[in-house]
Write an enzyme that holds these catalytic residues in place. Structure first.
Site, PDB file in Angstrom:
ATOM      1  N   LEU A  81     -34.286  49.702   0.825  1.00 19.44           N
ATOM      2  CA  LEU A  81     -34.769  49.450  -0.372  1.00 19.44           C
ATOM      3  C   LEU A  81     -34.683  48.110  -0.896  1.00 19.44           C
ATOM      4  O   LEU A  81     -35.468  47.542  -1.588  1.00 19.44           O
ATOM      5  CB  LEU A  81     -34.344  50.531  -1.470  1.00 19.44           C
ATOM      6  CG  LEU A  81     -34.190  51.838  -1.214  1.00 19.44           C
ATOM      7  CD1 LEU A  81     -33.616  52.661  -2.364  1.00 19.44           C
ATOM      8  CD2 LEU A  81     -35.764  52.349  -1.380  1.00 19.44           C
ATOM      9  N   GLN A  82     -33.795  47.518  -0.478  1.00 19.01           N
ATOM     10  CA  GLN A  82     -33.371  46.056  -0.808  1.00 19.01           C
ATOM     11  C   GLN A  82     -33.678  45.092   0.378  1.00 19.01           C
ATOM     12  O   GLN A  82     -32.883  45.403   1.309  1.00 19.01           O
ATOM     13  CB  GLN A  82     -31.971  45.802  -1.560  1.00 19.01           C
ATOM     14  CG  GLN A  82     -31.738  44.348  -2.041  1.00 19.01           C
ATOM     15  CD  GLN A  82     -30.504  44.152  -2.681  1.00 19.01           C
ATOM     16  OE1 GLN A  82     -29.656  45.179  -2.647  1.00 19.01           O
ATOM     17  NE2 GLN A  82     -30.085  43.153  -3.023  1.00 19.01           N
ATOM     18  N   GLY A  98     -26.863  40.950   3.453  1.00 20.60           N
ATOM     19  CA  GLY A  98     -27.217  42.125   3.770  1.00 20.60           C
ATOM     20  C   GLY A  98     -27.038  42.937   5.357  1.00 20.60           C
ATOM     21  O   GLY A  98     -27.819  43.588   5.887  1.00 20.60           O
ATOM     22  N   GLU A  99     -26.074  42.336   5.744  1.00 20.19           N
ATOM     23  CA  GLU A  99     -25.599  42.699   7.277  1.00 20.19           C
ATOM     24  C   GLU A  99     -25.204  44.191   7.187  1.00 20.19           C
ATOM     25  O   GLU A  99     -25.562  44.684   8.277  1.00 20.19           O
ATOM     26  CB  GLU A  99     -24.153  41.945   7.768  1.00 20.19           C
ATOM     27  CG  GLU A  99     -23.980  42.324   9.097  1.00 20.19           C
ATOM     28  CD  GLU A  99     -22.777  41.497   9.711  1.00 20.19           C
ATOM     29  OE1 GLU A  99     -22.343  42.043  10.695  1.00 20.19           O
ATOM     30  OE2 GLU A  99     -22.539  40.435   9.364  1.00 20.19           O
ATOM     31  N   ARG A 100     -24.649  44.822   6.126  1.00 18.60           N
ATOM     32  CA  ARG A 100     -24.146  46.074   6.112  1.00 18.60           C
ATOM     33  C   ARG A 100     -25.647  46.883   6.136  1.00 18.60           C
ATOM     34  O   ARG A 100     -25.550  47.967   6.830  1.00 18.60           O
ATOM     35  CB  ARG A 100     -23.554  46.445   4.767  1.00 18.60           C
ATOM     36  CG  ARG A 100     -23.154  47.853   4.416  1.00 18.60           C
ATOM     37  CD  ARG A 100     -22.294  47.944   3.287  1.00 18.60           C
ATOM     38  NE  ARG A 100     -22.129  49.348   3.025  1.00 18.60           N
ATOM     39  CZ  ARG A 100     -22.754  50.147   2.194  1.00 18.60           C
ATOM     40  NH1 ARG A 100     -23.666  49.432   1.478  1.00 18.60           N
ATOM     41  NH2 ARG A 100     -22.332  51.491   1.948  1.00 18.60           N
ATOM     42  N   ARG A 101     -26.417  46.538   5.538  1.00 19.90           N
ATOM     43  CA  ARG A 101     -27.907  47.204   5.551  1.00 19.90           C
ATOM     44  C   ARG A 101     -28.164  47.226   6.876  1.00 19.90           C
ATOM     45  O   ARG A 101     -28.984  48.219   7.525  1.00 19.90           O
ATOM     46  CB  ARG A 101     -28.968  46.591   4.562  1.00 19.90           C
ATOM     47  CG  ARG A 101     -28.847  47.155   3.230  1.00 19.90           C
ATOM     48  CD  ARG A 101     -29.384  46.179   2.099  1.00 19.90           C
ATOM     49  NE  ARG A 101     -28.739  45.068   1.690  1.00 19.90           N
ATOM     50  CZ  ARG A 101     -29.095  43.740   1.240  1.00 19.90           C
ATOM     51  NH1 ARG A 101     -30.518  43.769   1.262  1.00 19.90           N
ATOM     52  NH2 ARG A 101     -28.242  42.725   0.891  1.00 19.90           N
ATOM     53  N   ASN A 133     -20.647  38.989  -1.153  1.00 16.23           N
ATOM     54  CA  ASN A 133     -19.231  40.060  -0.874  1.00 16.23           C
ATOM     55  C   ASN A 133     -18.393  40.211  -1.929  1.00 16.23           C
ATOM     56  O   ASN A 133     -18.011  41.164  -2.171  1.00 16.23           O
ATOM     57  CB  ASN A 133     -18.827  39.550   0.551  1.00 16.23           C
ATOM     58  CG  ASN A 133     -19.799  39.880   1.821  1.00 16.23           C
ATOM     59  OD1 ASN A 133     -20.025  41.002   1.998  1.00 16.23           O
ATOM     60  ND2 ASN A 133     -20.020  38.762   2.645  1.00 16.23           N
TER      61      ASN A 133
END
Length: 304
Positions: A81-82, A98-101, A133
């Site tokens: 979504l982001q 956005g590494e987690r995404r 973060n």
């Protein structure tokens, strides 16, 4: 390098907007060549996941596997979504935020992800990664401290400037970086949440690494709170000397052992002399049956 004040102190969105609107000039650029570039920078693009790579120098190193799996399930249902914030590096895109995404998308089997491309300096990249973060409380205390240290060592920023960037007090930044002075084993205990930041700050007073680690293990094993940890640290730094009576104990042990044996020979049962201060104490006589107790009582009465 000139440090641009503001920005991160107003939040990640403000920093990104400010960077996007910053004028960029080249010697040979014309309106026809600049326009597509600006359009690309302000647009959300769909790119192959294989074209996107994480920034190996980004502050965050630890990722919760369970949380990633939950996000992956959400991405399977609703998509990403982001958009990820990236910058182009040769033939691939490097993640700024956005590494987690990105990791969750890999787990979800997604082939493409939305990205926003930005042209940023290395310093801006570090700052944005750090503030994203921190705002999302993703960094463990050691990762946060290491990020501050990098801004100082690599980009020569002052602590008060960093504090302004991340909307924290200068004292908070200073205290955070002090955690890097901990023994590496203690730092790992902090990362693994075996001890808290409060525990770690108390342990900093112990400079000897082995003693510091030993104290940290004791804190974890005995589940000490921060106040109890501070007391423990004081004991490590200022061990309480043994009382004079205790020092004399070793020399007097033989004398008391001989007295115990002498009384045992008279009573015919095991005897222990319990010493106290000021030459006081008590004598304990053991018995192993009712008959033996009555025998000892009769013996004592006969002494009268």
């Amino acid at each position: 390098m000139t440090v641009r004040k503001g920005g991160l102190g107003r939040g990640l969105d403000a920093m990104i907007s400010e960077t996007a609107s910053k004028p960029r000039t080249t010697a040979t650029a014309t309106k026809k060549t600049v326009a597509p570039k600006e359009k690309k920078e302000n647009s959300v693009l769909k790119v192959k996941l294989t074209q996107v790579e994480p920034n190996r120098k980004q502050p965050r190193k630890q990722f919760d596997e369970d949380a990633l799996l939950e996000l992956a399930e959400s991405i399977k249902q609703f998509g990403v979504l982001q958009p990820l914030l990236v910058k182009q590096k040769g033939d691939y895109y490097e993640i700024i935020a956005g590494e987690r995404r990105w990791r969750a998308s890999k787990l979800a089997g997604i082939k493409e992800v939305p990205v926003i491309v930005k042209e940023l300096t290395e310093q801006e990249t570090v700052e944005i990664s750090l503030i994203e973060n921190i705002q999302r409380e993703n960094l463990n205390p050691i990762e946060e401290a290491a990020a501050y240290r990098r801004l100082i060592d690599e980009f020569h920023l002052k602590q008060d400037v960093i504090a302004e960037r991340v909307s924290k007090s200068r004292t908070a930044v200073t205290n955070s970086m002090r955690l890097l002075k901990l023994d590496e084993r203690v730092q790992q205990m902090l990362i693994e949440e075996m001890i808290s930041t409060g525990h770690a700050r108390a342990l900093l007073a112990i400079e000897d690494k082995e003693s510091q680690y030993a104290a940290a293990v004791k804190v974890f094993d005995e589940k000490l709170n921060v106040r109890e940890t501070e007391k423990l640290v004081k004991e490590f730094l200022n061990p309480i000397p043994k009382k004079e009576e205790k020092v004399r104990d070793t020399a007097q042990d033989l004398v008391y052992e001989q007295l115990e044996e002498k009384i045992k020979g008279i009573i015919g049962s095991k005897v222990a002399i319990r010493r106290k201060n000021n030459n006081k104490g008590k004598i304990e006589i053991e018995y192993y049956s009712q008959d033996e107790l009555e025998r000892i009582v009769e013996l004592l009465e006969s002494v009268r």
